[in-house]
Structure formats: C-alpha cells, structure tokens
Write a protein that holds these residues in place. Structure first.
Motif, PDB file in Angstrom:
ATOM      1  N   HIS A  27       4.304  16.047  41.237  1.00  0.00           N
ATOM      2  CA  HIS A  27       5.020  15.502  40.085  1.00  0.00           C
ATOM      3  C   HIS A  27       5.613  14.137  40.451  1.00  0.00           C
ATOM      4  N   GLY A  28       5.930  13.371  39.441  1.00  0.00           N
ATOM      5  CA  GLY A  28       6.639  12.112  39.622  1.00  0.00           C
ATOM      6  C   GLY A  28       7.907  12.124  38.796  1.00  0.00           C
ATOM      7  N   ASN A  69      -2.268   8.516  35.077  1.00  0.00           N
ATOM      8  CA  ASN A  69      -2.305   9.952  34.813  1.00  0.00           C
ATOM      9  C   ASN A  69      -2.405  10.258  33.319  1.00  0.00           C
ATOM     10  N   GLY A 108       8.377   5.107  41.025  1.00  0.00           N
ATOM     11  CA  GLY A 108       7.293   4.919  40.076  1.00  0.00           C
ATOM     12  C   GLY A 108       6.072   4.339  40.775  1.00  0.00           C
ATOM     13  N   VAL A 165       6.253  12.951  35.308  1.00  0.00           N
ATOM     14  CA  VAL A 165       4.798  13.086  35.371  1.00  0.00           C
ATOM     15  C   VAL A 165       4.420  14.382  36.072  1.00  0.00           C
ATOM     16  N   CYS A 175       1.335   6.993  37.979  1.00  0.00           N
ATOM     17  CA  CYS A 175       2.119   7.635  36.918  1.00  0.00           C
ATOM     18  C   CYS A 175       1.610   7.234  35.538  1.00  0.00           C
ATOM     19  N   TRP A 176       1.156   5.978  35.399  1.00  0.00           N
ATOM     20  CA  TRP A 176       0.592   5.538  34.126  1.00  0.00           C
ATOM     21  C   TRP A 176      -0.855   6.004  33.971  1.00  0.00           C
TER      22      TRP A 176
END
Length: 416
Positions: A213-214, A368, A361, A332, A365-366
C-alpha cells in the motif's frame, strides 16, 4: 507465466558504476545531488540515460510531458509491454539513489537479459518520469499524474517555479518535449524499485520491502495575515504577529498527527515569513501542512481538525487566515498479482522480506490507477532520504534489482 531460474542475477558492479556515473551530473555541495526537474543538469542526465539505452539496443519514446520510454521488443508484437522505472530528478539537496536507482535498475535488467540472450514475450519498457519530486514545479509526480489522467496537461505545462518559469517552457528549453500524446501508452504492468526512505528495513535487518500500500497525503498551504510592525516600539498586547500564530499552529499539527499514531504522520516543511526582517514583526506567514496516512478518513480528519484549530488560534490573535490545497492523493492499494510476483521473487532468491506501506509518494501511486502496479524497496542507511547524506550499499542495490528483475521477467514471460 514462466518463472525465471535462480541463476538469473544482475551485474551488481555494473549497476553501481552506472549509479556513480549518473551522480556526477548535478553534484550537490555535500556529496549528494542537485538535479532538479528541467534544469540543464536534468537535461544532461537524460542524455546520458538515452546513450546507455541506445547502447543496449533500446528505442526511445518521448511524450509531451518529457516522459522517456526505452523499449526492448518482445516476441509477441501484440503483447502489451511491462514497464519498469522511476525518475532521474532530485531534491535541491537530494541523494544519489532516490528515484535514480529505479531507472538504472530497469536499464540493468535489460543489459542482463541481453548478456544472457533471454527473450520475453511481452516488450519491456524502462521509464524516466518527469518531475517526480515536485520541488521546482509543484505538485510532485506531475508528469505521471498527467499520464494517469489526474492532472490536465495544459495546467501542468503552466506550473511555475520560484522564478516564474513555466514547466512547458523549460521542457522545451532543455530539448526534451516529445510529440507523443501523454497517456496514449497501454501497460501490461508497471514495477518500481525505490529506496525505502525510512528506517524499518535496515533496523530489522530485512533485505526487501514488498510494498502493498501507499500512504495518501494532503498538502494544505496556510496563509496567516497580521500586521508588519516594529519589533521594538510596538507594545506586546497590540501586536498582530503572524509568525507567532504560525508557531502555535505548528504545535497543533504535531499533536493532531500523534493522535492517530502510529500510522499517521504530519509536519510542516515549507515555511515563509514576510517581510523576514530582524526588526519587523511578521505581517504574513505562509506554510504547508503535510498530513499522511494509509486511511483516507484519517487524512480528512487531520485536515479538518488542523483548519478548525488554525481558525481558532487566528481569531484569538486578531489574524486572518486562508487555506489552499496544493497537492495530495488518496491512499493506494497495489495490484495483488504484481505484489505476489515481487514476494515470490524474494523468496525464490532467498532474500528476507516483509510487507511495507510506503510513506512517500511515488510515480507508481499514479500509474496504479491505469495499470497493475507494485513496488520493491531496499533499505537505506538510517532511513535518511531527501538529504545529501542518503546512502545505500551495493549489496542492497543488487538485491532489490534482482528481485525487481525476477518479477518483471516473470510478468513479461520468458520465451524459449
């Protein structure tokens, strides 16, 4: 999918030499790097990366946000590529490994596959995302955010640095604006290797972090306005001291984050006071509150409590206050299949590993949001990052890249 054998391992010395050579571009003042996005130094790093990619037989793609995509063909022309990478830009006082390790690890995977004559069914693309750090052009992960549809491209091109220069103009100035539309590429999967930027792996003696996870985050810029006044002749009860108001808010930020321990964190790293003169009471203070948590409800609670506390403090001191959200993303959850590929690779290679929640970050994360994604992490000394003293060992770099390679190659499928 075919799992690669345990004998598949990268050349750790070659990877380390590449890291050290890249670190010669944009050296800092204390052993690290100052290679901020879209500076001449960033342009030089891109040229070096491109030369290395071409020497490895890769073809380079470039989109209108300056994202670089170095492609190794697969045996199936219809198979979507497996992407791997990170970023080459740094903080003003950054280290030699943050982001850079993930890009050069991707290149080392390609070099190793070439050395061993291994072909994959899916193409593999090594990626350098523009302006991950967000120091010069806020927010962070700007170009990957445009790629994933989070940000409008025109808005991103209009982002300004402290000197008023825009992202779009600087991208063209250094010669790294491509013609390819942003986000047009489709991905089979994306993997990113990164240093942990925290102390857990080193403290526990664990080789590999499997990032499940983020953390989400919110950046709230707070502007407190009072009255500039002479420090010597203004009576204490009559002062409207924006600096003092800010100090009281900073203490509340710490208390609010501690109330959600241990997973939530909060701090203020960006501070400006005006007119910033020794004998003038600050009439304005501008600062950015950074709250993070893997739980969205916790983030929203911390922001709401911070705003309420700030209004209460300012009202009691005769100060005015405004708030602006200047960055952020929701927590995330990375793709279960990609996460399993990383965990399985670590076990197959005999590396100790544990699950991690990323506190920072990352471009992953994006990405994903538009493709199955996961991250590998390796330890860093003392958990120190965003600092010129940032350090890792050659062995940590090799272990992380070996795990990354096995996960990427398993996902891409070995032919023959």
């Amino acid at each position: 999918m075919t799992a690669p054998g345990q004998n598949l391992t990268i050349n750790g010395d070659r990877l380390w030499d590449s890291l050290m050579e890249m670190a010669q571009i944009g050296p800092g003042v204390a052993g690290g790097n100052n290679r901020q996005a879209l500076t001449d130094e960033d342009g030089a790093a891109r040229h070096l990366f491109q030369r290395w990619c071409e020497a490895a037989g890769l073809t380079m793609g470039l989109d209108t946000m300056g994202n670089m995509f170095a492609r190794r063909e697969g045996t199936d022309p219809d198979a979507l590529p497996v992407y791997v990478g990170s970023h080459l830009d740094t903080q003003p006082t950054g280290g030699k490994y943050d982001g850079v390790l993930g890009v050069l690890a991707g290149l080392e995977i390609i070099r190793t596959l070439n050395d061993l004559g291994i072909k994959t069914r899916h193409p593999i693309v090594v990626t350098n995302w523009s302006n991950e750090e967000g120091t010069r052009f806020a927010p962070a992960m700007l170009a990957s955010g445009v790629f994933a549809g989070l940000f409008d491209e025109d808005w991103a091109h209009g982002r300004k640095d402290a000197d008023g220069k825009t992202f779009g103009a600087e991208l063209e100035r250094i010669g790294w604006k491509g013609a390819e539309p942003v986000g047009a590429r489709k991905m089979h999967a994306f993997f990113e290797l990164h240093i942990e930027q925290g102390p857990i792996l080193e403290a526990e003696g664990v080789d590999i972090g499997v990032v499940t996870h983020g953390q989400g985050l919110r950046w709230t810029e707070v502007t407190i306005t009072g009255t500039d006044a002479h420090t010597g002749s203004t009576p204490m009860p009559l002062r409207r001291n924006a600096g003092l108001g800010m100090a009281r808010v900073l203490q509340r930020v710490d208390q609010i984050a501690l109330s959600h321990a241990p997973d939530a964190v909060g701090a203020v790293g960006h501070i400006e006071v005006f007119p910033n003169s020794r004998n003038v009471i600050p009439g304005k203070a501008v600062f950015t509150v950074d709250f993070r948590s893997p739980n969205l409800e916790v983030i929203e609670d911390m922001v709401a409590r911070m705003k309420a506390a700030t209004v209460e403090i300012c009202d009691g001191m005769g100060l005015e206050v405004t708030f602006e959200e200047v960055g952020g993303f929701d927590p995330v959850t990375f793709d279960e299949g990609c996460v399993s590929a990383i965990r399985d690779a670590a076990e197959r290679l005999g590396y100790s590993h544990r699950n991690l929640i990323s506190g920072a970050g990352h471009d992953a994360c994006w990405i994903n949001r538009v493709a199955p994604t996961a991250m590998v992490m390796c330890p860093c000394v003392g958990g120190l990052s965003h600092n010129e003293a940032e350090e890792i060992s050659k062995e940590w770099a090799k272990a992380g890249t070996d795990v990354l390679m096995h996960a990427v190659v398993e996902t891409a499928g070995v032919e023959g």
